[in-house]
Structure formats: C-alpha cells, structure tokens
Scaffold this active site. Structure first.
Site, mmCIF file in Angstrom:
data_model
loop_
_atom_site.group_PDB
_atom_site.id
_atom_site.type_symbol
_atom_site.label_atom_id
_atom_site.label_comp_id
_atom_site.label_asym_id
_atom_site.label_seq_id
_atom_site.Cartn_x
_atom_site.Cartn_y
_atom_site.Cartn_z
ATOM 1 N N CYS A 2 15.180 31.726 36.434
ATOM 2 C CA CYS A 2 14.475 32.353 35.433
ATOM 3 C C CYS A 2 15.017 31.572 34.063
ATOM 4 O O CYS A 2 15.998 31.392 33.890
ATOM 5 C CB CYS A 2 15.338 33.913 35.326
ATOM 6 S SG CYS A 2 14.806 34.674 33.572
ATOM 7 N N GLU A 114 6.811 32.232 34.884
ATOM 8 C CA GLU A 114 7.130 31.188 35.687
ATOM 9 C C GLU A 114 6.050 30.280 35.742
ATOM 10 O O GLU A 114 4.804 30.968 35.527
ATOM 11 C CB GLU A 114 7.334 31.673 37.263
ATOM 12 C CG GLU A 114 8.024 30.695 38.044
ATOM 13 C CD GLU A 114 9.513 30.242 37.475
ATOM 14 O OE1 GLU A 114 9.320 28.803 37.059
ATOM 15 O OE2 GLU A 114 10.565 30.744 37.575
#
Length: 271
Positions: A2, A114
C-alpha cells in the site's frame, strides 16, 4: 503493498462509525484523495487519555504520520520506508513486533491505488527500449461502498534534539499491514483489465471486517497467536477495482476527480 490511498470521510462520520469516545477537533484533516507516505492520516486506536485520572483505554480518533519510526531509531529519516508491515512477519520484525503486541490501530480509507504496467510497455522494457514504463493506476475499494478499514500499527518516537515541552518532541507514526492479494474474482471487475486483485499486485492492505475491530484495537490482547489469527484475510469477493486517470501518479494532484472511473485504461492493453 500500500503506497497510496484515498481518505475523504469526515471525522464526524468516523467517530460514529467506529464508536470513538475522544476526538480533538484541532486535529481535523482535510479530505485527501491522494494520501502518500509521510502525510498525516486519521487512525482509530485505544489507549488511556494523557494526564487523565481514569487510566482505562479510551477509543480515540487521532492524527498520525504515515511511515513508522521505531522507538529505537536514531533519526526519523527511515519512516518513509516503513509504510507497510507484512502480516506474515509483523510479529517477528524488530521495528514492528512491539507495536504489534501493544499499539494496534485502524486506518480508515475509501480504498487504495495500485499501478499496473501495460503489456505493450512491458514488452518495450524487455527489449531495453524503455527504461521507465508507464503504468495504469487502479482504485480498489469495497464494492458496497463501506469503509476500507486497514489494519495498522503505531509507534512513539522521541526527538532528543528538542526539549521535553516542545510540541514536536514526540512523533506518533503508523504503518499499514499488508497481506497476500486475493486471487478470487473481484465482486466488480472492469470490462478490460484485471479480474482479481492478484492480477494488479501480489500484495494488498489487510482490511478488517467490523466483527474484528474491537478485538484488534483492544490493548489488553497481547497473545501473539491470538493477534495473528485476527490477520486472516477477509472473505473473498468484497472488492471492486477500476482504472483511474494517471493524474493520481503525481502526489501534488488531489481531489475527488482522481476517483473517477475511466471507460478504458489510459495506458493501453494491460493483460
């Protein structure tokens, strides 16, 4: 992993959602659609209130800096590299094992970003014709619109260069716990692109379902095996993912438009 996420919920909404008992309005943060390492973020945690006679743990909404600085660190420079802690080894790593037992938190988010390298871009990279391939960002979020409650850790670090009464003499920093990305089908997948979270990246933030919030935040729980059991991935099929504009790749860009879904990826064929 993350490395970027969105957090736009108001503190008033978070205090109700997480049954927070204490929140200081002076710690209010603006909605942030492009949260990057070293930024200040909201965290839900339980600990006694400073200087209070009652030493019972109180659920609080606090403002922390993303990027954990271990208590034993000489300087805070390494915090930007400590944004993630792996669920599989968090109980073993020197920087994380103490906060794992004593200082756990929830980091509320709308979802996380992402990046995926396009197929054509990857081919150019293989051929050595392009050093830095463009990547297509995706936004991953609960399909039902609920909060993405990321499991986290927090830690205190004392800046010995400042006097005790200096307002910045103590740093409170945090890290997101990550786990292996789901390989089961997404609840909602884009027409063109990944069908699972593992297609996007092998890691993902560990989302805690509401039935685990109390146990995860409870500082009285210190048994390592019991805590590790709380890090089991949530049930599959809860998430959706969709392509967003490459503007999010620049940390200076911020606004709700970063979450707008694209009809097709900007970077071309991805899979």
């Amino acid at each position: 992993m993350c490395g970027r996420y969105a957090a736009s919920r108001r503190p008033e909404d978070l205090t109700g959602l997480f049954h927070v008992e204490k929140w200081e309005p002076t710690e209010t943060l603006a909605p942030d659609w492009n949260v990057a390492p070293t930024k200040e973020v909201y965290a839900v945690l339980e600990r006694p209130v400073k200087d209070a006679d009652d030493r019972r743990p109180v659920r609080q909404l606090r403002k922390l800096k993303w990027g954990l600085v271990p208590s034993f660190a000489k300087t805070p420079e390494g915090g930007a590299r400590m944004i993630n802690a792996r669920a599989e080894t968090v109980h073993e790593k020197p920087s994380f094992r103490r906060p794992f037992v004593a200082r756990r938190c929830i980091l509320p988010a709308d979802g996380y970003y992402e990046w995926v390298t396009g197929a054509d871009e990857r081919e150019l990279e293989v051929q050595g014709r392009k050093k830095r391939p463009r990547k297509q960002p995706y936004f991953v979020t609960p399909a039902d619109g609920s909060v993405f409650a990321m499991a986290g850790l927090y830690e205190f670090w004392r800046d010995r260069t400042l006097p005790d009464d200096h307002p910045q003499s103590w740093w409170v920093t945090c890290s997101v716990i990550t786990t292996e990305a789901e390989s089961s089908p997404l609840a909602v997948a884009p027409a063109e692109g990944p069908h699972t979270l593992a297609d996007i990246h092998p890691r993902m933030p560990l989302m805690l379902n509401e039935d685990r919030w109390d146990a995860w935040l409870d500082p009285a729980r210190t048994d390592t095996d019991e805590l590790r059991a709380l890090l089991a991935p949530p049930p599959p099929g809860l998430m959706r993912a969709y392509p967003v504009g490459t503007a999010v790749s620049n940390v200076r860009n911020n606004g709700p438009e970063l979450l707008e879904e694209l009809a097709a990826p900007e970077v071309g064929t991805l899979f």
